[in-house]
Design a protein around this motif. Structure first.
Motif, mmCIF file in Angstrom:
data_model
loop_
_atom_site.group_PDB
_atom_site.id
_atom_site.type_symbol
_atom_site.label_atom_id
_atom_site.label_comp_id
_atom_site.label_asym_id
_atom_site.label_seq_id
_atom_site.Cartn_x
_atom_site.Cartn_y
_atom_site.Cartn_z
ATOM 1 N N CYS A 277 0.837 -1.197 0.000
ATOM 2 C CA CYS A 277 0.000 0.000 0.000
ATOM 3 C C CYS A 277 0.871 1.245 0.000
ATOM 4 O O CYS A 277 2.029 1.216 0.441
ATOM 5 C CB CYS A 277 -0.967 0.017 1.187
ATOM 6 S SG CYS A 277 -0.206 0.283 2.780
ATOM 7 N N TRP A 278 0.346 2.309 -0.545
ATOM 8 C CA TRP A 278 0.980 3.621 -0.460
ATOM 9 C C TRP A 278 -0.078 4.626 -0.022
ATOM 10 O O TRP A 278 -1.282 4.397 -0.203
ATOM 11 C CB TRP A 278 1.634 4.024 -1.786
ATOM 12 C CG TRP A 278 0.716 4.151 -2.978
ATOM 13 C CD1 TRP A 278 0.420 3.181 -3.881
ATOM 14 C CD2 TRP A 278 -0.015 5.325 -3.383
ATOM 15 N NE1 TRP A 278 -0.456 3.652 -4.831
ATOM 16 C CE2 TRP A 278 -0.735 4.973 -4.552
ATOM 17 C CE3 TRP A 278 -0.131 6.620 -2.881
ATOM 18 C CZ2 TRP A 278 -1.563 5.881 -5.223
ATOM 19 C CZ3 TRP A 278 -0.947 7.526 -3.545
ATOM 20 C CH2 TRP A 278 -1.648 7.154 -4.716
ATOM 21 N N CYS A 279 0.376 5.727 0.553
ATOM 22 C CA CYS A 279 -0.544 6.746 1.049
ATOM 23 C C CYS A 279 -0.107 8.124 0.560
ATOM 24 O O CYS A 279 1.097 8.402 0.444
ATOM 25 C CB CYS A 279 -0.574 6.756 2.572
ATOM 26 S SG CYS A 279 -1.193 5.244 3.337
ATOM 27 N N ALA A 280 -1.076 8.962 0.287
ATOM 28 C CA ALA A 280 -0.834 10.364 -0.048
ATOM 29 C C ALA A 280 -1.413 11.220 1.067
ATOM 30 O O ALA A 280 -2.631 11.144 1.343
ATOM 31 C CB ALA A 280 -1.478 10.720 -1.384
ATOM 32 N N GLN A 281 -0.558 12.008 1.708
ATOM 33 C CA GLN A 281 -0.956 12.783 2.877
ATOM 34 C C GLN A 281 -0.679 14.268 2.632
ATOM 35 O O GLN A 281 0.459 14.712 2.760
ATOM 36 C CB GLN A 281 -0.189 12.285 4.109
ATOM 37 C CG GLN A 281 -0.433 10.810 4.406
ATOM 38 C CD GLN A 281 0.436 10.268 5.521
ATOM 39 O OE1 GLN A 281 1.388 10.893 5.962
ATOM 40 N NE2 GLN A 281 0.132 9.061 5.975
ATOM 41 N N PRO A 282 -1.711 15.042 2.279
ATOM 42 C CA PRO A 282 -1.512 16.455 1.977
ATOM 43 C C PRO A 282 -1.300 17.300 3.241
ATOM 44 O O PRO A 282 -1.792 16.978 4.318
ATOM 45 C CB PRO A 282 -2.815 16.865 1.278
ATOM 46 C CG PRO A 282 -3.502 15.577 0.933
ATOM 47 C CD PRO A 282 -3.069 14.602 1.971
ATOM 48 N N GLU A 283 -0.570 18.399 3.042
ATOM 49 C CA GLU A 283 -0.443 19.431 4.067
ATOM 50 C C GLU A 283 -0.616 20.758 3.352
ATOM 51 O O GLU A 283 0.251 21.164 2.561
ATOM 52 C CB GLU A 283 0.920 19.372 4.749
ATOM 53 C CG GLU A 283 1.134 20.442 5.799
ATOM 54 C CD GLU A 283 2.521 20.398 6.399
ATOM 55 O OE1 GLU A 283 3.072 21.484 6.698
ATOM 56 O OE2 GLU A 283 3.073 19.302 6.566
ATOM 57 N N GLU A 284 -1.739 21.402 3.576
ATOM 58 C CA GLU A 284 -2.068 22.615 2.838
ATOM 59 C C GLU A 284 -2.026 23.838 3.730
ATOM 60 O O GLU A 284 -2.340 23.770 4.922
ATOM 61 C CB GLU A 284 -3.484 22.509 2.254
ATOM 62 C CG GLU A 284 -3.687 21.348 1.308
ATOM 63 C CD GLU A 284 -5.115 21.262 0.837
ATOM 64 O OE1 GLU A 284 -5.410 21.917 -0.172
ATOM 65 O OE2 GLU A 284 -5.928 20.584 1.487
ATOM 66 N N SER A 285 -1.643 24.975 3.141
ATOM 67 C CA SER A 285 -1.715 26.245 3.841
ATOM 68 C C SER A 285 -3.131 26.777 3.728
ATOM 69 O O SER A 285 -3.678 26.861 2.630
ATOM 70 C CB SER A 285 -0.724 27.250 3.229
ATOM 71 O OG SER A 285 0.593 26.766 3.346
ATOM 72 N N ARG A 286 -3.731 27.096 4.856
ATOM 73 C CA ARG A 286 -5.127 27.574 4.851
ATOM 74 C C ARG A 286 -5.188 29.069 4.525
ATOM 75 O O ARG A 286 -4.307 29.814 4.834
ATOM 76 C CB ARG A 286 -5.762 27.316 6.219
ATOM 77 C CG ARG A 286 -5.788 25.836 6.597
ATOM 78 C CD ARG A 286 -6.605 25.009 5.580
ATOM 79 N NE ARG A 286 -6.898 23.690 6.096
ATOM 80 C CZ ARG A 286 -6.141 22.633 5.859
ATOM 81 N NH1 ARG A 286 -5.059 22.734 5.147
ATOM 82 N NH2 ARG A 286 -6.484 21.459 6.330
#
Length: 286
Positions: A277-286
């Motif tokens: 499995c692989w995961c995509a974990q976003p971190e966005e500036s609000r």
């Protein structure tokens, strides 16, 4: 057919053709993380690579002394998968061996692909089941493309000292290796870096990379765990990058005979399973 899943933070869409991720989007900012698949640049978005990764020499594999025609990256990406289930946050697809696949690949199998939205992002899971009466040999790879900009960076979890392998115009690996990182973490995405085609990396210590996109006000961590090969690729100058965990690799020019001798090949006993499995974990500036 396109299927959609969602949770409080994200939506995702998956195409049953190839069980290919079509969209992964933030509900908070509206940001689309997956390359939209522009035909004249690269029509793919996140193909599933099975039962080979990359190019095999002369488009041919040999199993039990018999030759079989095998296209680049295998046939799964161009097959219609059967829908197993589709809930609110998770969708599961299956591809099973049939009369057509057995003409190209003489093993009976089931390939399960699922996508699930979790609090941290998207989880993609893959299972290969050996349904053959005997051993089974295969390669597997994920090939998700993420939207980004030229000048963005791919940062490894740990400092790495890596050389990259390259492929020739016929998609076969050449013997030379080229220095890429010297106890460093960061690759800058330039047009020039992909002009000789993909970066093909092995002996990686890191279990994830982070795509840093300051112009888009976001980062996205791609977690893949321990893998034998990692491809990083885009069409030169295109606004995306593919992070490709591979359990297998392109052929070189050497003759290795039976498919079971192929570099990076995976082996399953009768009734055995391979899981990744692989995961995509976003971190966005609000």
């Amino acid at each position: 057919m396109i299927y959609q899943i969602e949770n409080e933070l994200y939506t995702a869409q998956v195409n049953s053709m190839g069980a290919e991720l079509h969209s992964f989007k933030s509900k908070t900012t509206g940001a689309e993380f997956i390359w939209y698949g522009k035909e004249e640049i690269w029509y793919g978005q996140a193909p599933v690579l099975f039962p080979v990764v990359g190019q095999v020499k002369n488009d041919t594999i040999i199993c039990g002394g018999k030759k079989y025609n095998m296209q680049k990256h295998g046939f799964a990406r161009k097959k219609e998968f059967e829908l197993v289930s589709c809930g609110k946050t998770k969708v599961v697809f299956s591809l099973k061996s049939n009369e057509d696949t057995l003409k190209q690949y003489p093993f009976e199998f089931e390939l399960l692909v699922s996508y699930e939205l979790i609090e941290s992002g998207l989880k993609a899971s893959h299972t290969v089941k050996n349904l053959t009466d005997g051993e089974m040999y295969f390669s597997f790879g994920a090939h998700p493309g993420f939207n980004c900009e030229l000048g963005d960076t791919v940062e490894f979890e740990k400092n790495e000292t890596l050389c990259t392998e390259r492929i020739s115009s016929d998609n076969l690996i050449i013997p030379e290796k080229y220095p890429l990182l010297d106890n460093e973490k960061t690759i800058t995405l330039t047009k020039e870096i992909f002009e000789p085609d993909a970066l093909i990396l092995s002996d990686i210590k890191s279990e994830y990379v982070t795509i840093n996109s300051p112009g888009l006000n976001r980062k996205i961590k791609v977690v893949f765990g321990k893998i034998p090969f990692l491809g990083i690729w885009a069409k030169p100058g295109a606004p995306y990058v593919c992070i490709e965990p591979w359990f297998g690799v392109n052929d070189g020019r050497e003759d290795y005979g039976e498919f079971s001798n192929k570099r990076g090949i995976q082996r399953l006993e009768k009734g055995g399973e391979f899981n990744f499995c692989w995961c995509a974990q976003p971190e966005e500036s609000r």
